[in-house]
Design a protein around this motif. Structure first.
Motif, PDB file in Angstrom:
ATOM      1  N   UNK A   1       0.808  -1.225   0.000  1.00 25.07           N
ATOM      2  CA  UNK A   1       0.000   0.000   0.000  1.00 25.07           C
ATOM      3  C   UNK A   1       0.840   1.274   0.000  1.00 25.07           C
ATOM      4  N   UNK A   2       1.878   1.332   0.820  1.00 25.61           N
ATOM      5  CA  UNK A   2       2.669   2.565   0.945  1.00 25.61           C
ATOM      6  C   UNK A   2       3.290   2.994  -0.382  1.00 25.61           C
ATOM      7  N   UNK A   3       3.902   2.090  -1.165  1.00 27.49           N
ATOM      8  CA  UNK A   3       4.434   2.535  -2.457  1.00 27.49           C
ATOM      9  C   UNK A   3       3.357   3.018  -3.437  1.00 27.49           C
ATOM     10  N   UNK A   4       2.146   2.509  -3.308  1.00 27.32           N
ATOM     11  CA  UNK A   4       1.062   2.988  -4.182  1.00 27.32           C
ATOM     12  C   UNK A   4       0.762   4.458  -3.901  1.00 27.32           C
ATOM     13  N   UNK A   5       0.744   4.829  -2.625  1.00 24.98           N
ATOM     14  CA  UNK A   5       0.514   6.231  -2.274  1.00 24.98           C
ATOM     15  C   UNK A   5       1.737   7.086  -2.572  1.00 24.98           C
ATOM     16  N   UNK A   6       2.908   6.547  -2.330  1.00 27.87           N
ATOM     17  CA  UNK A   6       4.139   7.298  -2.585  1.00 27.87           C
ATOM     18  C   UNK A   6       4.310   7.593  -4.072  1.00 27.87           C
ATOM     19  N   UNK A   7       3.841   6.682  -4.939  1.00 26.67           N
ATOM     20  CA  UNK A   7       3.974   6.887  -6.382  1.00 26.67           C
ATOM     21  C   UNK A   7       3.127   8.052  -6.861  1.00 26.67           C
ATOM     22  N   UNK A   8       2.107   8.416  -6.096  1.00 31.14           N
ATOM     23  CA  UNK A   8       1.230   9.524  -6.490  1.00 31.14           C
ATOM     24  C   UNK A   8       1.768  10.891  -6.091  1.00 31.14           C
ATOM     25  N   UNK A   9       2.767  10.897  -5.229  1.00 26.74           N
ATOM     26  CA  UNK A   9       3.343  12.165  -4.795  1.00 26.74           C
ATOM     27  C   UNK A   9       4.149  12.791  -5.923  1.00 26.74           C
ATOM     28  N   UNK A  10       4.106  14.103  -5.981  1.00 32.53           N
ATOM     29  CA  UNK A  10       4.904  14.823  -6.968  1.00 32.53           C
ATOM     30  C   UNK A  10       6.335  14.861  -6.461  1.00 32.53           C
ATOM     31  N   UNK A  11       7.221  14.151  -7.141  1.00 30.93           N
ATOM     32  CA  UNK A  11       8.601  14.059  -6.690  1.00 30.93           C
ATOM     33  C   UNK A  11       9.525  14.868  -7.588  1.00 30.93           C
ATOM     34  N   UNK A  12      10.480  15.471  -6.954  1.00 22.27           N
ATOM     35  CA  UNK A  12      11.566  16.115  -7.673  1.00 22.27           C
ATOM     36  C   UNK A  12      12.807  15.294  -7.385  1.00 22.27           C
ATOM     37  N   UNK A  13      13.417  14.784  -8.421  1.00 22.61           N
ATOM     38  CA  UNK A  13      14.581  13.941  -8.228  1.00 22.61           C
ATOM     39  C   UNK A  13      15.822  14.809  -8.082  1.00 22.61           C
ATOM     40  N   UNK A  14      16.693  14.379  -7.190  1.00 21.21           N
ATOM     41  CA  UNK A  14      17.929  15.123  -6.953  1.00 21.21           C
ATOM     42  C   UNK A  14      18.873  14.912  -8.128  1.00 21.21           C
ATOM     43  N   UNK A  15      19.285  16.008  -8.715  1.00 19.20           N
ATOM     44  CA  UNK A  15      20.332  15.953  -9.729  1.00 19.20           C
ATOM     45  C   UNK A  15      21.607  16.397  -9.051  1.00 19.20           C
ATOM     46  N   UNK A  16      22.602  15.553  -9.098  1.00 23.23           N
ATOM     47  CA  UNK A  16      23.874  15.885  -8.470  1.00 23.23           C
ATOM     48  C   UNK A  16      24.807  16.439  -9.533  1.00 23.23           C
ATOM     49  N   UNK A  17      25.382  17.573  -9.238  1.00 21.27           N
ATOM     50  CA  UNK A  17      26.346  18.185 -10.149  1.00 21.27           C
ATOM     51  C   UNK A  17      27.753  17.765  -9.770  1.00 21.27           C
ATOM     52  N   UNK A  18      28.600  18.724  -9.560  1.00 21.05           N
ATOM     53  CA  UNK A  18      29.990  18.465  -9.208  1.00 21.05           C
ATOM     54  C   UNK A  18      30.108  18.175  -7.714  1.00 21.05           C
ATOM     55  N   UNK A  19      30.879  17.146  -7.390  1.00 24.45           N
ATOM     56  CA  UNK A  19      31.145  16.820  -5.987  1.00 24.45           C
ATOM     57  C   UNK A  19      32.396  17.533  -5.465  1.00 24.45           C
ATOM     58  N   UNK A  20      33.023  18.291  -6.338  1.00 23.48           N
ATOM     59  CA  UNK A  20      34.262  19.002  -5.989  1.00 23.48           C
ATOM     60  C   UNK A  20      34.108  19.887  -4.750  1.00 23.48           C
ATOM     61  N   UNK A  21      33.013  20.636  -4.567  1.00 20.43           N
ATOM     62  CA  UNK A  21      32.930  21.504  -3.386  1.00 20.43           C
ATOM     63  C   UNK A  21      32.562  20.779  -2.091  1.00 20.43           C
ATOM     64  N   UNK A  22      32.242  19.498  -2.149  1.00 18.92           N
ATOM     65  CA  UNK A  22      31.771  18.781  -0.966  1.00 18.92           C
ATOM     66  C   UNK A  22      32.775  18.745   0.189  1.00 18.92           C
TER      67      UNK A  22
END
Length: 168
Positions: free
Chosen positions: A46-67
């Motif tokens: 059940x939980x993934x069915x509800x989670x799939x309906x959420x509007x998600x923004x996926x993290x785009x990772x750029x440069x790890x140089x400043x980490x």
């Protein structure tokens, strides 16, 4: 076979999430009875069915140089801020000048904004209080506000700039 695939995908939008929910349910439960396992399986369905309906923004990772530099700055700021806050709290109350500032944001990535709010809140003496609806301003509470413009410039240079490279 291809007609079953969309149905399976709709029923199980995320098999890893279903397995994770089941695993955590079993770990949180005191017993491994049939009822506990069935409940975990139902939650995993059940939980993934509800989670799939959420509007998600996926993290785009750029440069790890400043980490590494960002981590070093963060750790240093936490150390220095702990000392500064201890001195301020133990000193006369009249020397404290708490206040709120609105920090204009150049970063647009919600994950970068979340990281920025976390860094600000982790630093003693500052707390992220609110994000404007348009995600362009962050409200920050400061225990001792001396120079708002200097603090905004410091937040933008020390935290926001590296985060913009990490989260473009």
């Amino acid at each position: 076979m291809s007609s079953k695939r969309p149905l399976l995908r709709r029923l199980f939008p995320s098999t890893p999430l279903s397995c994770t929910v089941l695993l955590f349910w079993l770990l949180l439960s005191d017993s491994f009875s049939a009822g506990t396992i069935v409940t975990g399986l139902l939650l995993g369905l059940v939980i993934p069915l509800f989670a799939a309906r959420l509007d998600r923004e996926f993290a785009r990772i750029g440069s790890l140089r400043p980490l590494p530099g960002l981590v070093a700055v963060m750790l240093w700021d936490i150390l220095v801020s702990n000392i500064r806050v201890a001195i301020q709290v133990l000193g006369p109350e009249k020397r404290l000048h708490p206040g709120f500032i609105w920090v204009p944001l150049d970063i647009g990535n919600i994950h970068g904004i979340a990281a920025l709010t976390s860094l600000i809140t982790l630093t003693p003496g500052t707390v992220s209080a609110a994000l404007s609806d348009d995600r362009r301003y962050l409200l920050v509470h400061v225990l001792h506000l001396h120079d708002a413009e200097a603090l905004i410039a410091e937040i933008k240079a020390r935290y926001e700039a590296p985060l913009m490279e990490l989260f473009p």
